[in-house]
Scaffold this motif. Structure first.
Motif, PDB file in Angstrom:
ATOM      1  N   UNK A  45       1.039  -1.618  -0.264  1.00 31.66           N
ATOM      2  CA  UNK A  45      -0.548   0.125   0.283  1.00 31.66           C
ATOM      3  C   UNK A  45       0.967   0.783   0.504  1.00 31.66           C
ATOM      4  N   UNK A  46       0.596   2.001  -0.752  1.00 35.15           N
ATOM      5  CA  UNK A  46       0.972   3.392  -1.157  1.00 35.15           C
ATOM      6  C   UNK A  46       0.210   4.694  -0.810  1.00 35.15           C
ATOM      7  N   UNK A  47      -0.431   5.277   0.389  1.00 29.93           N
ATOM      8  CA  UNK A  47      -0.702   6.751  -0.204  1.00 29.93           C
ATOM      9  C   UNK A  47      -0.736   7.454  -1.263  1.00 29.93           C
ATOM     10  N   UNK A  48       0.168   7.610  -1.802  1.00 33.39           N
ATOM     11  CA  UNK A  48       0.857   8.233  -3.231  1.00 33.39           C
ATOM     12  C   UNK A  48       0.872   8.190  -3.989  1.00 33.39           C
ATOM     13  N   UNK A  49       1.859   6.677  -4.274  1.00 31.42           N
ATOM     14  CA  UNK A  49       1.535   6.218  -5.537  1.00 31.42           C
ATOM     15  C   UNK A  49       0.888   4.565  -5.431  1.00 31.42           C
ATOM     16  N   UNK A  69     -17.942 -13.663 -14.441  1.00 28.20           N
ATOM     17  CA  UNK A  69     -18.157 -13.394 -15.999  1.00 28.20           C
ATOM     18  C   UNK A  69     -17.457 -12.003 -16.043  1.00 28.20           C
ATOM     19  N   UNK A  70     -17.899 -11.146 -14.788  1.00 27.68           N
ATOM     20  CA  UNK A  70     -17.472 -10.021 -14.891  1.00 27.68           C
ATOM     21  C   UNK A  70     -17.265  -9.620 -13.553  1.00 27.68           C
ATOM     22  N   UNK A  71     -16.693  -8.146 -14.073  1.00 33.99           N
ATOM     23  CA  UNK A  71     -16.468  -7.484 -12.188  1.00 33.99           C
ATOM     24  C   UNK A  71     -15.924  -5.761 -12.880  1.00 33.99           C
ATOM     25  N   UNK A  72     -16.304  -5.046 -11.574  1.00 39.57           N
ATOM     26  CA  UNK A  72     -15.918  -4.256 -12.005  1.00 39.57           C
ATOM     27  C   UNK A  72     -15.365  -2.926 -10.825  1.00 39.57           C
ATOM     28  N   UNK A  73     -14.708  -1.960 -11.304  1.00 35.40           N
ATOM     29  CA  UNK A  73     -13.806  -1.146 -10.350  1.00 35.40           C
ATOM     30  C   UNK A  73     -14.971  -0.538  -9.193  1.00 35.40           C
ATOM     31  N   UNK A  74     -14.291   0.129  -8.382  1.00 32.73           N
ATOM     32  CA  UNK A  74     -14.421   1.028  -7.459  1.00 32.73           C
ATOM     33  C   UNK A  74     -13.514   1.927  -6.879  1.00 32.73           C
ATOM     34  N   UNK A  75     -13.968   3.235  -6.359  1.00 28.19           N
ATOM     35  CA  UNK A  75     -13.108   3.776  -5.831  1.00 28.19           C
ATOM     36  C   UNK A  75     -12.324   2.953  -4.370  1.00 28.19           C
ATOM     37  N   UNK A  76     -13.096   2.709  -4.300  1.00 22.13           N
ATOM     38  CA  UNK A  76     -12.498   1.336  -3.025  1.00 22.13           C
ATOM     39  C   UNK A  76     -11.992   0.789  -3.263  1.00 22.13           C
ATOM     40  N   UNK A  77     -12.062  -0.278  -4.394  1.00 25.91           N
ATOM     41  CA  UNK A  77     -10.134  -1.106  -5.126  1.00 25.91           C
ATOM     42  C   UNK A  77      -8.802   0.458  -4.631  1.00 25.91           C
ATOM     43  N   UNK A 132      -5.985   0.281  -1.627  1.00 28.12           N
ATOM     44  CA  UNK A 132      -3.922   0.224  -2.344  1.00 28.12           C
ATOM     45  C   UNK A 132      -3.773   1.427  -1.565  1.00 28.12           C
ATOM     46  N   UNK A 133      -4.759   2.420  -0.708  1.00 25.75           N
ATOM     47  CA  UNK A 133      -4.364   4.019  -0.851  1.00 25.75           C
ATOM     48  C   UNK A 133      -3.747   3.593   1.077  1.00 25.75           C
ATOM     49  N   UNK A 134      -3.730   2.573   1.299  1.00 22.52           N
ATOM     50  CA  UNK A 134      -4.064   1.934   2.799  1.00 22.52           C
ATOM     51  C   UNK A 134      -5.353   2.940   3.770  1.00 22.52           C
ATOM     52  N   UNK A 150      -7.691   6.082 -11.147  1.00 29.72           N
ATOM     53  CA  UNK A 150      -6.403   6.960 -10.155  1.00 29.72           C
ATOM     54  C   UNK A 150      -6.475   8.300 -11.096  1.00 29.72           C
ATOM     55  N   UNK A 151      -5.828   8.354 -12.240  1.00 32.37           N
ATOM     56  CA  UNK A 151      -5.653   9.752 -13.271  1.00 32.37           C
ATOM     57  C   UNK A 151      -7.205  10.617 -12.844  1.00 32.37           C
ATOM     58  N   UNK A 152      -8.228  10.215 -12.529  1.00 33.02           N
ATOM     59  CA  UNK A 152      -9.889  11.223 -13.007  1.00 33.02           C
ATOM     60  C   UNK A 152     -10.550  11.182 -13.923  1.00 33.02           C
ATOM     61  N   UNK A 153     -10.249   9.426 -15.009  1.00 32.17           N
ATOM     62  CA  UNK A 153     -10.403   9.950 -15.969  1.00 32.17           C
ATOM     63  C   UNK A 153     -11.882   9.278 -16.574  1.00 32.17           C
TER      64      UNK A 153
END
Length: 322
Positions: free
Chosen positions: A9-13, A38-46, A50-52, A310-313
């Motif tokens: 985990x890394x808050x910055x990276x 079959x499918x999965x999706x990404x959330x900000x929780x993920x 990673x940020x700890x 992470x890039x907000x795109x």
């Protein structure tokens, strides 16, 4: 099996701790079962994991992911409900003080196979695509509970959604519009407000802009930055439902005088129940709603999807095929 895990985990990276590779098959406790995804999706929780944030380092490595749909051991097509109740809990699992989400204590859905309690399997309606099924269990379920359980609004009511571009906000606009609610949104970015209108919102306003009339309910996920505007925008007796505070949880003014004088209701809301997820899936199919999907890519290319978030795109859900 192939899985996407947090190995450090890394808050910055945050991407430095992301691992896309082989992971042991899940252990299956008594009363649990497995789903071949079959499918999965990404959330900000993920990304927060990673940020700890919310995931202690002593639980690493942890397979990430709360959203998923696949085939059960019995051959049934199912959605995976991500709220895991503690042993012996009965009733609404979101009220269990010892509850967790997949990827917090138990491995999550960004994998070929996930283990879940049998109670957490929700039938996938035949008319629901795999891509759209993966969008529902987290952000969409949160929006559904905010609107239809906790805001207690009826068709024709006006609902203000703070922060038009977020995952919960986007889902709320599509759900509310389909249910006959007049949906208004705010955004710091005019283009994002216009995008919300294209999805079904009736009007878009700049953040903090004075509204032409007061609303019946406000859906609040932004927190400190929009709190006073939310309270000031409500009619007497109205309701603000809060499920997050991305800008912080300490507003400059609590607005207590306005809350009691106008007899406002402030309701906290977290995720949703298994039964609400089942109703949500049927509602999406019955009303022909198509959840906004940002992009779809193979699970092996998950790093690209994480980088985009992470890039907000990201606009809508990032979906991975397994």
């Amino acid at each position: 099996m192939l899985a996407v895990s947090a190995k450090s985990q890394s808050a910055d990276d945050p991407l430095s701790g992301l691992d896309v590779g082989e992971h042991p098959d899940p252990q299956v406790p008594e009363g649990w079962t497995t789903v071949r995804l079959r499918t999965a999706a990404l959330n900000h929780h993920d990304v927060w994991s990673l940020r700890g944030v919310g995931l202690p380092a002593d639980r690493l490595p942890m397979v990430l992911g709360c959203d998923g749909a696949g085939v059960s051991e019995d051959g049934d097509e199912v959605l995976v409900h991500a709220v895991v109740a503690s042993p012996g809990w009965t009733g609404d699992e979101t009220l269990d003080p010892r509850r967790s989400l997949l990827s917090e204590v138990h491995d999550g859905t960004l994998a070929e196979v996930v283990a879940v309690p049998r109670h957490n399997l929700v039938p996938k309606p035949a008319g629901l695509s795999w891509e759209h099924a993966a969008c529902l269990p987290t952000a969409w379920l949160t929006a559904y509970r905010m609107l239809f359980t906790n805001a207690d609004v009826q068709p024709g009511a006006t609902v203000l959604v703070q922060g038009a571009a977020g995952g919960v906000a986007t889902a709320a606009v599509q759900l509310g519009s389909a249910a006959g609610l007049r949906m208004w949104v705010t955004s710091r970015d005019a283009a994002k407000g216009e995008a919300a209108v294209a999805l079904g919102a009736d009007r878009a306003f700049a953040s903090g802009e004075r509204l032409p009339e007061r609303v019946d309910a406000v859906l609040e996920t932004v927190g400190a930055a929009t709190w006073s505007h939310s309270i000031n925008s409500l009619r007497p007796g109205g309701t603000v439902v809060i499920s997050g505070a991305t800008s912080g949880d300490a507003p400059a003014k609590a607005e207590l005088t306005k809350i009691f004088f106008k007899q406002l209701r402030v309701v906290g809301s977290t995720m949703g129940s298994r039964d609400e997820l089942e109703r949500l899936a049927r509602f999406v199919v019955d009303r022909g709603i198509e959840p906004l999907v940002d992009s779809t890519r193979p699970l092996a290319e998950a790093r690209d999807g994480f980088a985009k978030m992470v890039d907000g795109r990201v606009e809508g859900k990032v979906v991975f095929t397994v």
